[in-house]
Design a protein around this motif. Structure first.
Motif: not given
Length: 147
Positions: A121-137
């Motif tokens: 399984l491959f994922e092509l991801h448009a986004g970053s860890l920083r962006e994800r953590l900001a949204v989750y926070s």
């Protein structure tokens, strides 16, 4: 002492040529080594670089029996959001199975998940860890998700 980072990712595949085509067509991989009939490792292998310069990712593929169950274990490659529609067309054109996306929180990034012919399984991801953590926070009770 700790790791200094990821060295490489290796995939066992039943058809080296088919996997090379996938890596180059979808990820822009460039082959930098082909063992041919020489075997320095467990079987015939090829090495690729994905990305540019010192930050390129080393991907190895090795000939073998790769019958895998389909799970969510995967490797994700960073892509530009604007490239996702073209990449989806390329993946579909290669006859690969696209997995339905998982549910997402708005703003954590966009992805395409697909299986290669051997079940990786491959994922092509448009986004970053920083962006994800900001949204989750911003959406977590108390606003803290740790980092």
């Amino acid at each position: 002492m700790s790791s200094t980072g990821l060295s490489h990712v290796t995939f066992i595949v039943t058809d080296l040529d088919r996997m090379e085509h996938l890596l180059s067509a979808v990820l822009g991989a460039v082959r930098v080594y082909d063992s041919g009939s020489e075997m320095f490792s467990l079987s015939e292998e090829r090495f690729f670089l994905i990305g540019d310069g010192d930050t390129a990712t080393w991907v190895a593929i090795m000939q073998g029996d790769a019958a895998l169950p389909r799970t969510y274990n995967h490797v994700a490659f960073q892509v530009r959001r604007e490239d996702l529609p073209t990449l989806r067309e390329t993946i579909t054109g290669l006859g690969l199975d696209i997995r339905p996306p998982r549910s997402r929180v708005d703003g954590e990034g966009d992805s395409i998940y697909f299986y290669d012919h051997d079940g990786h399984l491959f994922e092509l991801h448009a986004g970053s860890l920083r962006e994800r953590l900001a949204v989750y926070s911003a959406t977590a009770p108390g606003g803290d998700v740790g980092a």
